[in-house]
Design a protein around this motif. Structure first.
Motif, short mmCIF file in Angstrom:
data_model
loop_
_atom_site.label_atom_id
_atom_site.label_comp_id
_atom_site.label_asym_id
_atom_site.label_seq_id
_atom_site.Cartn_x
_atom_site.Cartn_y
_atom_site.Cartn_z
N LEU A 11 0.82 -1.20 0.00
CA LEU A 11 0.00 0.00 0.00
C LEU A 11 0.87 1.26 0.00
O LEU A 11 0.62 2.21 -0.76
CB LEU A 11 -0.91 -0.01 1.23
N ALA A 12 1.91 1.25 0.84
CA ALA A 12 2.81 2.40 0.92
C ALA A 12 3.50 2.62 -0.42
O ALA A 12 3.61 3.75 -0.91
CB ALA A 12 3.85 2.20 2.02
N LEU A 15 1.12 4.07 -2.93
CA LEU A 15 0.90 5.51 -2.69
C LEU A 15 2.01 6.33 -3.32
O LEU A 15 1.77 7.36 -3.95
CB LEU A 15 0.86 5.78 -1.19
N ALA A 16 3.26 5.84 -3.14
CA ALA A 16 4.40 6.59 -3.68
C ALA A 16 4.36 6.58 -5.21
O ALA A 16 4.51 7.61 -5.86
CB ALA A 16 5.71 5.99 -3.16
N SER A 19 1.55 8.60 -6.54
CA SER A 19 1.84 10.02 -6.41
C SER A 19 2.66 10.53 -7.59
O SER A 19 2.42 11.62 -8.10
CB SER A 19 2.60 10.30 -5.12
N VAL A 20 3.63 9.71 -8.00
CA VAL A 20 4.44 10.12 -9.16
C VAL A 20 3.57 10.23 -10.39
O VAL A 20 3.65 11.20 -11.15
CB VAL A 20 5.59 9.10 -9.41
N ILE A 22 0.24 10.62 -10.66
CA ILE A 22 -0.70 11.75 -10.61
C ILE A 22 0.07 13.07 -10.67
O ILE A 22 -0.30 13.99 -11.40
CB ILE A 22 -1.55 11.69 -9.33
N GLY A 23 1.17 13.11 -9.91
CA GLY A 23 1.94 14.35 -9.82
C GLY A 23 2.52 14.76 -11.17
O GLY A 23 2.63 15.95 -11.47
N GLN A 26 0.56 17.17 -13.35
CA GLN A 26 0.50 18.59 -13.02
C GLN A 26 1.39 19.37 -13.98
O GLN A 26 2.40 18.86 -14.45
CB GLN A 26 1.01 18.82 -11.59
N ALA A 29 5.52 19.97 -13.33
CA ALA A 29 5.82 19.04 -12.25
C ALA A 29 7.29 18.67 -12.33
O ALA A 29 7.71 17.90 -13.18
CB ALA A 29 4.96 17.78 -12.38
N GLU A 30 8.08 19.27 -11.46
CA GLU A 30 9.51 18.94 -11.45
C GLU A 30 9.86 18.16 -10.21
O GLU A 30 11.02 17.82 -9.99
CB GLU A 30 10.34 20.23 -11.51
N PHE A 31 8.88 17.92 -9.37
CA PHE A 31 9.10 17.28 -8.08
C PHE A 31 10.19 18.01 -7.30
O PHE A 31 11.11 17.42 -6.77
CB PHE A 31 9.42 15.79 -8.26
N ALA A 32 10.04 19.34 -7.27
CA ALA A 32 10.96 20.14 -6.46
C ALA A 32 10.59 19.98 -4.99
O ALA A 32 9.47 19.60 -4.66
CB ALA A 32 10.84 21.61 -6.87
N GLY A 33 11.54 20.24 -4.12
CA GLY A 33 11.29 20.08 -2.69
C GLY A 33 10.42 21.20 -2.15
O GLY A 33 10.54 22.35 -2.56
N THR A 34 9.52 20.86 -1.21
CA THR A 34 8.65 21.90 -0.64
C THR A 34 9.46 22.87 0.23
O THR A 34 9.06 24.01 0.40
CB THR A 34 7.53 21.31 0.22
N PRO B 61 7.91 11.49 -3.50
CA PRO B 61 7.10 12.29 -4.42
C PRO B 61 5.68 12.43 -3.88
O PRO B 61 5.23 11.60 -3.10
CB PRO B 61 7.10 11.45 -5.68
N SER B 62 5.01 13.49 -4.28
CA SER B 62 3.62 13.64 -3.86
C SER B 62 2.74 13.95 -5.05
O SER B 62 3.23 14.30 -6.12
CB SER B 62 3.51 14.73 -2.81
N VAL B 63 1.43 13.83 -4.83
CA VAL B 63 0.47 14.03 -5.92
C VAL B 63 0.53 15.44 -6.48
O VAL B 63 0.02 15.70 -7.56
CB VAL B 63 -0.98 13.77 -5.43
N THR B 64 1.12 16.37 -5.73
CA THR B 64 1.15 17.75 -6.17
C THR B 64 2.26 18.03 -7.18
O THR B 64 2.39 19.14 -7.66
CB THR B 64 1.40 18.67 -4.97
N GLY B 65 3.07 17.00 -7.48
CA GLY B 65 4.17 17.22 -8.41
C GLY B 65 5.37 17.85 -7.74
O GLY B 65 6.24 18.39 -8.38
N SER B 66 5.38 17.79 -6.39
CA SER B 66 6.58 18.23 -5.69
C SER B 66 7.00 17.12 -4.72
O SER B 66 6.32 16.11 -4.58
CB SER B 66 6.37 19.55 -4.98
N CYS B 67 8.13 17.35 -4.08
CA CYS B 67 8.71 16.33 -3.23
C CYS B 67 8.83 16.85 -1.80
O CYS B 67 8.99 18.04 -1.58
CB CYS B 67 10.13 15.99 -3.68
N ILE B 192 2.07 7.58 4.18
CA ILE B 192 3.14 6.59 3.99
C ILE B 192 3.92 6.41 5.28
O ILE B 192 4.20 5.28 5.72
CB ILE B 192 4.10 7.01 2.84
N LEU B 195 1.91 4.29 7.66
CA LEU B 195 1.90 2.87 7.29
C LEU B 195 3.22 2.20 7.68
O LEU B 195 3.23 1.11 8.26
CB LEU B 195 1.67 2.72 5.78
#
Lengths: 101, 228
Positions: A11-12, A15-16, A19-20, A22-23, A26, A29-34, B61-67, B192, B195
């Motif tokens: 499941l985990a 999810l990961a 997420s990629v 779906i993400g 966007q 979508a560069e998967f930059a850090g928050t 990674p997250s659904v928002t397209g960021s990490c 995650i 879990l």
């Protein structure tokens, strides 16, 4: 326990991976850090703000990724050692002939 | 949740450091006493620290397209109590600051406060609270780790909001701004983390019964033991 834990891990992972997938849909979508995005928000709110202290040392990108891997490896190594050790102990106890229960 | 080096004004940086320091000192004492009183749980203590080390290194990674990354401090908090994690989290954050250019020395206090103090305390409170309501242990652990993770990121948003209020909408408006940077990304990541924490606790209940008994974990078991 085994089946349940297996299910939770799947499941985990789902999810990961989900997420990629779906993400990636966007825009930009560069998967930059928050963390970085938050600091950009700081500068957006406060265009005049100047960080008043510099990082003592910043590793070159390749070395940084290596050090990240090292951090994960150290964590996983110690954790894996513990889990394997305890599991082996429990199995050893079960196999002993005098184990009544 | 890493506030970058130099990104908190000096006064804020100093205040968060002063606020976090006593927690870390108490934590160091508590870890020291724990290892002296119950040397047999050293290994589990190391494993809990390792869990935090591992999870905070994983950029997910997250659904928002960021990490972003999980914190991993919930596990230790529910096993050993929240105060133990202040020291562990500080060690993780120091490693990341000095070697990975993640976080900073001037912002270490603020980052310790969010990840190694607020997160673990929330996780612990959620565990105790849901256990008292009679929730199954796995659910309690899941919620504890997940909400501890969220709490960490909301704390960071609060710290940034206090330091950088919005010129129009003030601290509240600024908080919403920063929280909306973190929250959508952190929602699935915290699930995650929850879990994975349940997976480890399941394992411990199967194979590490003796250690859990020494730690009086789960809290519910303590109550039933007391009654009999």
């Amino acid at each position: 326990m085994k089946a349940r834990n297996g299910g939770l891990l799947v499941l985990a992972a789902m999810l990961a991976v989900g997420s990629v997938l779906i993400g990636s849909r966007q825009e930009d979508a560069e998967f930059a850090g928050t963390d970085g995005q938050a600091m950009e928000a700081v500068t957006a709110l406060n265009p005049d703000y100047q960080p008043w202290f510099e990082l003592l040392w910043e590793p070159p990108a390749e070395i940084a990724s290596g050090l990240f891997a090292l951090q994960a490896a150290l964590g996983a190594g110690v954790l894996g050692y513990y889990l394997g050790f305890r599991r082996g102990q429990a199995h050893g106890r079960q196999k002993r002939p005098d184990a009544g229960d | 949740m890493h506030i970058t080096e130099g990104f908190l004004p000096p006064l804020h940086a100093a205040a968060w450091t002063a606020l976090a320091l006593p927690f870390v000192v108490v934590s160091a004492r508590r870890v020291h006493r724990l290892m002296q009183d119950q040397p047999q749980i050293k290994l589990l203590l190391a494993a809990s620290g390792a869990f935090a080390f591992l999870l905070s290194a994983l950029k997910l990674p997250s659904v928002t397209g960021s990490c972003s990354h999980a914190t991993g401090t919930g596990l230790g908090a529910i096993l050993f109590g929240p105060s133990v994690m202040a020291l562990m989290g500080t060690l993780v954050l120091l490693f990341q600051t000095l070697l990975l250019a993640h976080g900073g020395i001037t912002t270490l206090g603020a980052n310790v406060f969010s990840m190694a103090i607020v997160g673990p305390w929330i996780a612990y409170a959620v565990l105790r609270g849901t256990q008292q309501l009679g929730a199954p242990l796995a659910l309690s652990v899941f919620l504890a780790a997940m909400l501890g993770d969220w709490a960490t990121y909301l704390t960071t948003a609060g710290q940034l909001a206090l330091a950088f209020p919005d010129p129009v909408s003030g601290i509240a408006g600024s908080f919403i701004k920063f929280a909306s940077v973190f929250a959508p990304t952190q929602l699935p990541l915290a699930v995650i983390e929850g879990l994975l924490t349940v997976v480890i606790v399941n394992f411990l209940r199967e194979y590490s019964g003796e250690e859990l008994q020494n730690l009086k974990f789960p809290p519910q078991a303590l109550a039933t033991e007391g009654r009999s």
